[in-house]
Design a protein around this motif. Structure first.
Motif, short mmCIF file in Angstrom:
data_model
loop_
_atom_site.label_atom_id
_atom_site.label_comp_id
_atom_site.label_asym_id
_atom_site.label_seq_id
_atom_site.Cartn_x
_atom_site.Cartn_y
_atom_site.Cartn_z
N ARG A 277 -17.98 12.19 44.77
CA ARG A 277 -17.85 11.76 46.17
C ARG A 277 -17.54 13.01 46.97
O ARG A 277 -16.43 13.56 46.89
CB ARG A 277 -16.73 10.72 46.30
CG ARG A 277 -16.77 9.94 47.62
CD ARG A 277 -17.83 8.89 47.61
NE ARG A 277 -17.84 8.08 48.84
CZ ARG A 277 -18.95 7.61 49.39
NH1 ARG A 277 -20.12 7.87 48.84
NH2 ARG A 277 -18.90 6.87 50.47
N ASN B 136 -22.10 10.26 48.19
CA ASN B 136 -22.29 10.59 46.78
C ASN B 136 -23.32 11.70 46.64
O ASN B 136 -24.29 11.78 47.42
CB ASN B 136 -22.75 9.37 45.99
CG ASN B 136 -21.64 8.36 45.78
OD1 ASN B 136 -20.46 8.68 45.94
ND2 ASN B 136 -22.01 7.14 45.45
N THR B 137 -23.17 12.52 45.63
CA THR B 137 -24.05 13.68 45.44
C THR B 137 -25.52 13.29 45.30
O THR B 137 -26.39 13.95 45.87
CB THR B 137 -23.63 14.46 44.18
OG1 THR B 137 -23.28 13.53 43.15
CG2 THR B 137 -22.47 15.38 44.45
N ASP C 104 -20.51 2.11 39.41
CA ASP C 104 -19.19 1.99 40.03
C ASP C 104 -18.16 1.43 39.05
O ASP C 104 -18.39 0.42 38.39
CB ASP C 104 -19.24 1.13 41.29
CG ASP C 104 -17.89 1.09 42.00
OD1 ASP C 104 -17.43 2.16 42.43
OD2 ASP C 104 -17.29 0.01 42.08
N ASP D 142 -24.72 5.83 52.80
CA ASP D 142 -24.40 7.26 52.74
C ASP D 142 -25.48 8.12 53.40
O ASP D 142 -25.18 9.12 54.05
CB ASP D 142 -24.21 7.70 51.28
CG ASP D 142 -22.86 7.30 50.73
OD1 ASP D 142 -22.09 6.65 51.46
OD2 ASP D 142 -22.57 7.62 49.55
N TYR E 184 -17.66 2.53 46.92
CA TYR E 184 -17.44 3.96 46.69
C TYR E 184 -16.26 4.48 47.49
O TYR E 184 -15.48 5.32 47.02
CB TYR E 184 -18.70 4.76 47.04
CG TYR E 184 -19.93 4.32 46.27
CD1 TYR E 184 -19.85 3.99 44.92
CD2 TYR E 184 -21.17 4.24 46.89
CE1 TYR E 184 -20.97 3.59 44.22
CE2 TYR E 184 -22.30 3.85 46.19
CZ TYR E 184 -22.20 3.52 44.86
OH TYR E 184 -23.32 3.12 44.16
N GLU F 17 -27.94 12.68 38.95
CA GLU F 17 -26.51 12.57 38.64
C GLU F 17 -26.11 13.61 37.60
O GLU F 17 -26.91 14.47 37.21
CB GLU F 17 -26.20 11.14 38.16
CG GLU F 17 -26.44 10.10 39.24
CD GLU F 17 -26.25 8.68 38.75
OE1 GLU F 17 -25.67 7.88 39.51
OE2 GLU F 17 -26.67 8.35 37.63
N ASN G 258 -17.20 9.08 40.28
CA ASN G 258 -17.46 7.70 39.91
C ASN G 258 -18.58 7.74 38.88
O ASN G 258 -19.00 8.83 38.47
CB ASN G 258 -17.83 6.85 41.13
CG ASN G 258 -17.39 5.40 40.99
OD1 ASN G 258 -17.60 4.77 39.95
ND2 ASN G 258 -16.81 4.86 42.04
N ARG H 158 -21.19 10.70 39.29
CA ARG H 158 -21.54 11.22 40.61
C ARG H 158 -20.25 11.63 41.30
O ARG H 158 -19.21 11.01 41.08
CB ARG H 158 -22.31 10.20 41.44
CG ARG H 158 -21.57 8.94 41.83
CD ARG H 158 -21.43 7.93 40.72
NE ARG H 158 -22.72 7.41 40.30
CZ ARG H 158 -23.34 6.40 40.91
NH1 ARG H 158 -22.76 5.80 41.94
NH2 ARG H 158 -24.48 5.97 40.47
#
Length: 337
Positions: A125, A217-218, A81, A199, A163, A290, A252, A123
């Motif tokens: 969002r 996040n992915t 982050d 998440d 995030y 990631e 991020n 990553r």
């Protein structure tokens, strides 16, 4: 294998960090879990012969560095982050690093302009959308999330989460504070329930039929697919890469910074340069689900299967600097109430 390495590291790290330093080693304070970084450090040691000692922390990293001051044994810190990286730099416990190798490997928007921190992986969002209840093209931008057509259909974690604060900061960067406030109010009015959970909990809620889309996040998709129970949640949704109007997808990162004390500065520099290289970036991204930051470095097959997208070009240092403003707006609209 990762679990065994983790247990061994946790059993020895306190003694290792506290013993007198020897040549050809690097000491790292890490917020990242052992299984996520151990493969990288093992590869670095194999290539260079430089030993990496790691202290894994859950909290208090900045406070520890401040308390240790010039006596700190830590050479590097690793965390996730942009706000955490910025917090470390702003605390005055890091030093600038000048390296043509790192600058060539890491795009400018993913590193501090003054050299106090560098991104390693990124990553996005993104939006998780129900495969059954959301048609292709129904949501394409972050601005869409405030559209009344989504009333009662969105799940999200706390607006105060790092995030989500970073995402709100990105909205401010594109639309100003008033525009971001309007966006937050619209998003809040579309929520199916009070913000809660992490998440993955939002994807579980979609699976349970409580909402139709969520923000996350992915890399959580990779984590869910690797979990026998959560695999069902993951298979109920698809990933959508929203963009800002006339811009890209909000990103991020995970990153690294060199401490001000850094007793092994030369070896620490070699480790950062190694971490910015294509092989290390690809290994790190594979383990974490990631994206590598070095141009040309490839994500894992799984991550690549989620499709291509254009990252937003807003420098992350700008996102970090807007965090106080985003926090103020989230509190003003009582987003979590």
């Amino acid at each position: 294998m990762f679990k065994t390495l983790r247990n061994a590291l946790l059993a020895t790290v306190t003694a290792t960090i506290s013993t007198p330093l020897i040549a050809d080693e690097v000491n790292v304070y890490s917020y990242r879990q052992p299984e996520l970084v151990t493969p990288l450090f093992d590869a670095f040691t194999k290539e260079t012969g430089i030993k990496v000692n790691v202290a894994f922390l859950n909290k208090g990293l900045v406070e520890r560095l401040v308390a240790e001051g010039d006596r700190s044994p830590a050479d590097l810190v690793m965390t996730v982050d942009i706000s955490r990286l910025s917090e470390v730099a702003n605390a005055g416990v890091t030093q600038p690093v000048v390296s043509e190798t790192i600058n060539a490997n890491i795009p400018a928007e993913f590193r501090d302009p003054n050299g106090h921190w560098f991104g390693l992986t990124s990553r996005a969002r993104i939006v998780y959308a129900s495969k059954d209840r959301v048609a292709d093209g129904e949501v394409t931008t972050y601005e869409d999330l405030a559209d009344p057509k989504w009333k009662g259909r969105i799940c999200i974690r706390s607006g105060l989460n790092a995030y989500n604060l970073a995402l709100t900061s990105a909205v401010i960067a594109h639309h100003g504070e008033e525009g971001a406030k309007t966006w937050l109010e619209g998003l809040k009015s579309n929520l199916a329930r009070k913000p809660q959970g992490n998440d993955r909990a939002q994807v579980k809620a979609i699976y349970a039929g409580e909402c139709d889309i969520s923000v996350g996040n992915t890399y959580y998709m990779a984590k869910m697919l690797a979990d026998e129970e959560q695999k069902e949640w993951a298979n109920s949704v698809r990933i959508i890469y929203p963009t800002f109007e006339n811009a890209g997808t909000h990103m991020n990162l995970s990153g690294v910074a060199m401490t001000k004390a850094a007793p092994n500065k030369e070896s620490a520099m070699k480790l950062i340069e190694f971490l910015s290289s294509a092989p290390a970036q690809e290994l790190y991204a594979e383990v974490n689900g990631e994206f590598p930051l070095k141009p040309g470095a490839k994500p894992s097959e799984l991550v690549a299967s989620w499709g291509e997208f254009t990252p937003d070009a807003t420098p992350l240092i700008d996102i970090a600097n807007l965090r106080p403003a985003s926090l103020k707006l989230v509190e003003q609209v009582n987003f979590d109430e």
